[in-house]
Structure formats: structure tokens, C-alpha cells
Motif scaffolding. Structure first.
Motif, short mmCIF file in Angstrom:
data_model
loop_
_atom_site.label_atom_id
_atom_site.label_comp_id
_atom_site.label_asym_id
_atom_site.label_seq_id
_atom_site.Cartn_x
_atom_site.Cartn_y
_atom_site.Cartn_z
N CYS A 30 6.70 6.85 -8.05
CA CYS A 30 5.69 7.73 -7.45
C CYS A 30 6.33 8.96 -6.83
CB CYS A 30 4.83 6.97 -6.46
SG CYS A 30 3.66 5.86 -7.30
N ALA A 31 7.57 8.86 -6.37
CA ALA A 31 8.27 10.07 -5.91
C ALA A 31 8.39 11.05 -7.07
CB ALA A 31 9.64 9.70 -5.35
N VAL A 32 8.74 10.53 -8.25
CA VAL A 32 8.81 11.38 -9.45
C VAL A 32 7.43 11.93 -9.78
CG1 VAL A 32 9.21 11.38 -11.95
CG2 VAL A 32 10.88 10.32 -10.41
N GLN A 33 6.43 11.06 -9.76
CA GLN A 33 5.07 11.52 -10.09
C GLN A 33 4.64 12.65 -9.16
OE1 GLN A 33 2.07 8.47 -10.05
NE2 GLN A 33 0.68 9.71 -11.26
N SER A 34 5.08 12.61 -7.91
CA SER A 34 4.65 13.61 -6.92
C SER A 34 5.16 15.01 -7.22
CB SER A 34 5.10 13.18 -5.52
OG SER A 34 6.50 13.37 -5.35
N VAL A 35 6.11 15.17 -8.13
CA VAL A 35 6.62 16.51 -8.46
C VAL A 35 6.16 16.97 -9.84
CG1 VAL A 35 8.62 16.31 -6.92
CG2 VAL A 35 8.85 15.64 -9.34
N THR A 64 0.83 -1.20 0.00
CA THR A 64 0.00 0.00 0.00
C THR A 64 0.86 1.25 0.00
OG1 THR A 64 -0.11 0.00 2.42
CG2 THR A 64 -1.91 -1.08 1.26
N LEU A 65 0.31 2.31 -0.58
CA LEU A 65 0.90 3.63 -0.48
C LEU A 65 0.57 4.14 0.92
CD1 LEU A 65 2.28 6.12 -1.81
CD2 LEU A 65 -0.01 6.80 -2.60
N GLU A 66 1.59 4.48 1.70
CA GLU A 66 1.36 4.93 3.07
C GLU A 66 1.57 6.43 3.26
OE1 GLU A 66 3.37 2.73 6.14
OE2 GLU A 66 1.70 1.33 6.13
N GLU A 67 2.47 7.02 2.50
CA GLU A 67 2.76 8.45 2.64
C GLU A 67 3.12 9.00 1.28
OE1 GLU A 67 5.93 9.37 5.44
OE2 GLU A 67 5.56 7.47 6.47
N VAL A 68 2.78 10.27 1.07
CA VAL A 68 3.23 10.96 -0.14
C VAL A 68 3.32 12.44 0.15
CG1 VAL A 68 0.92 11.24 -1.16
CG2 VAL A 68 2.94 11.14 -2.63
N GLY A 120 8.11 15.06 -3.89
CA GLY A 120 9.44 14.49 -3.98
C GLY A 120 9.67 13.24 -3.15
N ARG A 121 8.61 12.71 -2.53
CA ARG A 121 8.77 11.54 -1.64
C ARG A 121 7.51 10.69 -1.65
NH1 ARG A 121 8.04 10.33 3.93
NH2 ARG A 121 9.72 9.05 4.78
N ALA A 122 7.69 9.37 -1.75
CA ALA A 122 6.58 8.42 -1.67
C ALA A 122 7.03 7.20 -0.87
CB ALA A 122 6.13 7.99 -3.06
N VAL A 123 6.13 6.69 -0.02
CA VAL A 123 6.45 5.54 0.83
C VAL A 123 5.39 4.46 0.64
CG1 VAL A 123 6.81 4.73 3.20
CG2 VAL A 123 7.51 7.07 2.56
N PHE A 124 5.85 3.26 0.32
CA PHE A 124 5.00 2.08 0.21
C PHE A 124 5.38 1.10 1.32
CE2 PHE A 124 4.60 3.83 -3.98
CZ PHE A 124 3.31 3.52 -4.35
N ALA A 125 4.41 0.31 1.78
CA ALA A 125 4.69 -0.68 2.83
C ALA A 125 4.04 -2.01 2.47
CB ALA A 125 4.17 -0.19 4.17
N MET A 126 4.64 -3.07 3.01
CA MET A 126 4.15 -4.42 2.75
C MET A 126 4.55 -5.33 3.90
SD MET A 126 5.18 -6.98 -0.33
CE MET A 126 6.50 -7.79 0.54
N GLU A 127 3.68 -6.26 4.21
CA GLU A 127 3.98 -7.33 5.16
C GLU A 127 4.32 -8.57 4.34
OE1 GLU A 127 4.38 -8.54 9.12
OE2 GLU A 127 3.43 -6.63 8.62
N PRO A 128 5.58 -9.00 4.30
CA PRO A 128 5.92 -10.15 3.46
C PRO A 128 5.25 -11.44 3.93
CG PRO A 128 7.86 -9.38 4.68
CD PRO A 128 6.72 -8.47 5.03
N GLY A 129 4.83 -12.23 2.96
CA GLY A 129 4.20 -13.51 3.25
C GLY A 129 4.81 -14.62 2.41
N GLU A 130 4.41 -15.83 2.68
CA GLU A 130 4.91 -16.98 1.91
C GLU A 130 4.62 -16.85 0.42
OE1 GLU A 130 2.91 -20.32 3.60
OE2 GLU A 130 4.52 -20.71 5.03
N GLU A 131 3.53 -16.17 0.08
CA GLU A 131 3.16 -16.02 -1.33
C GLU A 131 4.17 -15.17 -2.10
OE1 GLU A 131 0.95 -12.72 0.89
OE2 GLU A 131 1.51 -14.79 1.26
N HIS A 132 5.09 -14.53 -1.40
CA HIS A 132 6.13 -13.71 -2.03
C HIS A 132 7.44 -14.48 -2.19
CE1 HIS A 132 3.60 -10.55 0.09
NE2 HIS A 132 3.43 -10.31 -1.21
#
Length: 164
Positions: free
Chosen positions: A89-94, A48-52, A55-67
Motif C-alpha cells: 500500500c505504500a507503493v500504491q500510495s505513489v 485496519t489501515l490507520e494512516e496513509v 509513500g507511507r501506509a500504516v496498518f494496525a492489529m490487536e493480536p489474538g489467540e486466533e492468530h
């Protein structure tokens, strides 16, 4: 023992049609707020996108066996997808209204393995340089202890988006 997972996503054409209508930052804020649907890849991989901000974008994920890859750790393609998403997305943000982007390249360095025991990971993308036709961004992947797991740089091509 077999495992399964159900994935649902929204129509990606809705978000695609909104690209370039406003600034890139406004677009990403609309995705973050749920006013525009997230891309299907985020449902597929579970990130998921957590912050934007500009010039900055943050994505987060909980790794699972499916990865996992066949050797029992998260596949490098998952790292690459998170880092490419954060850098892009950092680029897109500017970007101003009427401008789009696409990744030209992604250079990636894997530093530590990720498993289900790693816990939540965060990909933090930042813009290093923005020109008229290209932009350069980096993204770093961190665990919950802020240890660097991987690093990437990405060049992006900037282009005008035709008015709808």
C-alpha cells in the motif's frame, strides 16, 4: 474449551473496480474513510489501515489467540500479511491514475515473538524507490513501545490498469 469468531466483510469487487480510476493515494484514502470497502483479508485477520500518505501506509492489529501457531505465538504468516500489506500500500500510495501493482517478492526477518500480551502492533510501510516498471518498499512491524518485531522488503511490479 472451544472458541469462535464471526467475520463479516463487504463485496471486494467494489474496491477492485475502483483501482486505477484515480491515484493510488486517493484510492487508499477512500478505503481509510470507508467510502470503499476494506479488503476481506483485513476482516479475516482483524487489521485496519490507520494512516496513509504519499509513500507511507500504516496498518494496525490487536493480536489474538486466533492468530496463534501451534507453539503459542502469532503465526509468521500474520506478520507477513501485515508487512506485505503495508509495503504494497505504500507503493500504491505513489501510483498515478491508471496504474496498478502486484508484489513480486517479500523478504521477511522475524525479530521478536508476538502474543496476546504484546498488545496492538503497527506495520509501517515506506517506499524506498519507484521506477517505471518496479518499486521497492520496506515495512517494519512495531509494538506499542516501538520495539521492532519484524522487518520486510518487497519488490512490486507496476502495470497499466485498463479503463473500465
Amino acid at each position: 474449551m472451544a472458541r469462535s469468531r464471526t467475520i463479516e466483510w463487504e463485496d471486494p469487487r467494489v474496491s477492485a473496480a475502483a483501482v486505477g480510476r484515480g491515484s493510488g493515494l486517493d484510492f487508499l484514502r477512500d478505503v481509510l474513510a470507508g467510502r470503499l470497502p476494506a479488503p476481506p483479508i483485513s476482516a479475516t485477520l482483524g487489521f485496519t489501515l490507520e494512516e496513509v500518505e504519499a509513500g507511507r501506509a500504516v496498518f494496525a492489529m490487536e493480536p489474538g489467540e486466533e492468530h496463534y501457531n501451534p507453539i503459542g505465538s502469532v503465526h509468521g504468516g500474520v506478520y507477513a500479511t501485515l508487512l506485505d500489506s503495508a509495503a504494497g500500500c505504500a507503493v500504491q500510495s505513489v501510483l498515478p491514475a491508471g496504474t496498478g501493482y502486484t508484489s513480486l517478492d517479500l523478504t521477511l526477518k522475524f525479530l521478536r515473538p508476538i502474543t496476546v500480551d504484546t498488545g496492538k502492533v503497527r506495520a509501517v510501510g515506506t517506499v524506498l524507490h519507484q521506477g517505471r516498471r518496479t518499486a521497492l518498499a520496506q515495512a517494519e512491524l512495531f509494538d506499542t513501545a516501538d520495539r521492532l518485531l519484524a522487518h520486510a522488503t518487497s519488490s512490486c511490479m507496476l502495470f497499466p490498469v485498463p479503463a473500465a
